[in-house]
Design an enzyme around this catalytic site. Structure first.
Site, PDB file in Angstrom:
ATOM      1  N   GLU A 147       0.832  -1.218   0.000  1.00  0.00           N
ATOM      2  CA  GLU A 147       0.000   0.000   0.000  1.00  0.00           C
ATOM      3  C   GLU A 147       0.861   1.261   0.000  1.00  0.00           C
ATOM      4  O   GLU A 147       2.070   1.210   0.166  1.00  0.00           O
ATOM      5  CB  GLU A 147      -0.906   0.026   1.240  1.00  0.00           C
ATOM      6  CG  GLU A 147      -2.296  -0.556   1.041  1.00  0.00           C
ATOM      7  CD  GLU A 147      -3.193   0.339   0.182  1.00  0.00           C
ATOM      8  OE1 GLU A 147      -2.717   1.395  -0.303  1.00  0.00           O
ATOM      9  OE2 GLU A 147      -4.358  -0.018  -0.018  1.00  0.00           O
TER      10      GLU A 147
ATOM     11  N   ARG B  12      -8.219   2.337  12.584  1.00  0.00           N
ATOM     12  CA  ARG B  12      -6.861   2.691  12.173  1.00  0.00           C
ATOM     13  C   ARG B  12      -6.904   3.736  11.069  1.00  0.00           C
ATOM     14  O   ARG B  12      -7.908   3.878  10.353  1.00  0.00           O
ATOM     15  CB  ARG B  12      -6.093   1.468  11.689  1.00  0.00           C
ATOM     16  CG  ARG B  12      -6.567   0.877  10.361  1.00  0.00           C
ATOM     17  CD  ARG B  12      -5.579  -0.176   9.885  1.00  0.00           C
ATOM     18  NE  ARG B  12      -5.993  -0.874   8.684  1.00  0.00           N
ATOM     19  CZ  ARG B  12      -5.764  -0.451   7.445  1.00  0.00           C
ATOM     20  NH1 ARG B  12      -5.146   0.722   7.245  1.00  0.00           N
ATOM     21  NH2 ARG B  12      -6.137  -1.165   6.401  1.00  0.00           N
TER      22      ARG B  12
ATOM     23  N   ASN C 163      -5.920   5.107   7.451  1.00  0.00           N
ATOM     24  CA  ASN C 163      -5.759   4.408   6.195  1.00  0.00           C
ATOM     25  C   ASN C 163      -4.956   5.278   5.231  1.00  0.00           C
ATOM     26  O   ASN C 163      -3.835   5.651   5.534  1.00  0.00           O
ATOM     27  CB  ASN C 163      -7.125   4.008   5.613  1.00  0.00           C
ATOM     28  CG  ASN C 163      -7.021   2.911   4.582  1.00  0.00           C
ATOM     29  OD1 ASN C 163      -6.054   2.151   4.582  1.00  0.00           O
ATOM     30  ND2 ASN C 163      -7.995   2.798   3.704  1.00  0.00           N
TER      31      ASN C 163
ATOM     32  N   ASN D 160     -10.645   5.740   1.594  1.00  0.00           N
ATOM     33  CA  ASN D 160      -9.421   5.276   0.959  1.00  0.00           C
ATOM     34  C   ASN D 160      -8.748   6.415   0.205  1.00  0.00           C
ATOM     35  O   ASN D 160      -8.487   7.466   0.789  1.00  0.00           O
ATOM     36  CB  ASN D 160      -9.732   4.075   0.056  1.00  0.00           C
ATOM     37  CG  ASN D 160      -8.689   2.993   0.191  1.00  0.00           C
ATOM     38  OD1 ASN D 160      -7.493   3.266   0.178  1.00  0.00           O
ATOM     39  ND2 ASN D 160      -9.125   1.748   0.322  1.00  0.00           N
TER      40      ASN D 160
ATOM     41  N   ASP E 257      -9.636   2.047  -5.020  1.00  0.00           N
ATOM     42  CA  ASP E 257      -8.743   2.013  -3.858  1.00  0.00           C
ATOM     43  C   ASP E 257      -7.878   3.270  -3.872  1.00  0.00           C
ATOM     44  O   ASP E 257      -8.384   4.376  -3.697  1.00  0.00           O
ATOM     45  CB  ASP E 257      -7.925   0.728  -3.909  1.00  0.00           C
ATOM     46  CG  ASP E 257      -7.260   0.380  -2.589  1.00  0.00           C
ATOM     47  OD1 ASP E 257      -6.965   1.286  -1.791  1.00  0.00           O
ATOM     48  OD2 ASP E 257      -6.996  -0.820  -2.351  1.00  0.00           O
TER      49      ASP E 257
END
Length: 287
Positions: free
Chosen positions: A16, A99, A101, A147, A197
């Site tokens: 990522e 959390r 991102n 995202n 994403d």
């Protein structure tokens, strides 16, 4: 796929957050679940790994060349030489099971970042902006899987992705005040096309939305139309970043949740890919 190659044959569980480090001339990226901070040199193929706590949501580089990472609900500064970390901020709505991102550092040094519930409770996510002086501002809420975040070339539009709903939102953005307003749906990606994403803007102002479970990247106009699709040799690409020349596009990917059959058919899954983006644009067709 002559325009696409494997830059680094990693087997990331959830690769990522690629970002090009101008000061290092390297690609920074993370494996969120294996909690590794990676510094990749395309010229040599060397990938240096720094072990971090999990989950490691993102890495970015400040304008001064410092590395910031999102660990759980916290933002920390990392000394690449010593490995020491300094916690500098904690998300306002931090709680167990949440959390940070994806994140985007704008030209003024403000960090735009999303907070998500790992259980993906409907409407549980937040969009924040963290000022250089450490002051948080809650920009919006109601996301389920917040995202990719990006900004238009002229700074007048902020784009934010909700992967769970397949939606990319657009906001009006005032560069002077930093305020955003008038959220609207720019585009809804059909489920069979994959889940939007990571998000990036190319030099022509088009959005590059990486399609998790879609084995590709959708190139989207500022009007919300898909104008091109780049097919990738991995089912679960996650995010992308240009090098300093904007000739090459690097794409992270994931092996998370893939069956042995899928991994056998797509062995590059989990690798960092390199796309000759300049050549694809010249050809005017998908790879």
């Amino acid at each position: 796929m002559n325009n696409i190659s494997i830059a680094f044959s990693s087997q990331a569980t959830l690769g990522e957050s690629p970002v090009w480090s101008q000061s290092r001339g390297r690609l920074l990226w993370v494996d969120t679940l294996e909690a590794s901070l990676n510094v990749f040199d395309p010229a040599t193929g060397q990938n240096i790994v720094h072990t971090m706590p999990s989950p490691l949501g993102f890495v970015t580089e400040t304008h001064e060349g410092q590395l910031l990472v999102g660990i759980g609900c916290h933002i920390e500064r990392v000394d690449e030489t010593t490995g020491k970390r300094q916690r500098i901020a904690t998300a306002p709505h931090a709680q167990k099971g949440y959390r940070l991102n994806d994140a985007y550092l704008d030209p003024t040094g403000h960090l735009w970042v999303g907070l998500m519930d790992e259980g993906l409770s409907e409407g549980s996510g937040y969009l924040y902006r963290l000022a250089p002086n450490g002051v948080w501002e809650t920009i919006d809420s109601g996301f389920t899987l917040i995202n990719g975040i990006a900004r238009s070339l002229d700074g007048g539009t902020l784009y934010v992705t909700d992967s769970r709903h397949g939606t990319i939102y657009a906001y009006e953005h005032d560069e002077l005040s930093g305020e955003v307003s008038h959220r609207h749906r720019l585009i809804d990606i059909a489920p069979n096309e994959g889940k939007p994403d990571g998000l990036l803007i190319d030099q022509e102002g088009c959005l590059l939305s990486v399609l998790f479970d879609g084995a590709g990247i959708a190139r989207i106009s500022a009007d919300g139309d898909i104008v091109q699709r780049i097919t990738l040799p991995v089912l679960r690409p996650t995010s992308c970043a240009f090098d300093s020349s904007h000739k090459y596009l690097f794409v992270t990917s994931a092996r998370l949740g893939l069956s042995p059959t899928t991994l056998a058919n797509m062995p590059a899954s989990g690798s960092v890919l390199q796309i000759d983006y300049e050549r694809i644009m010249r050809q005017g067709s998908a790879a």
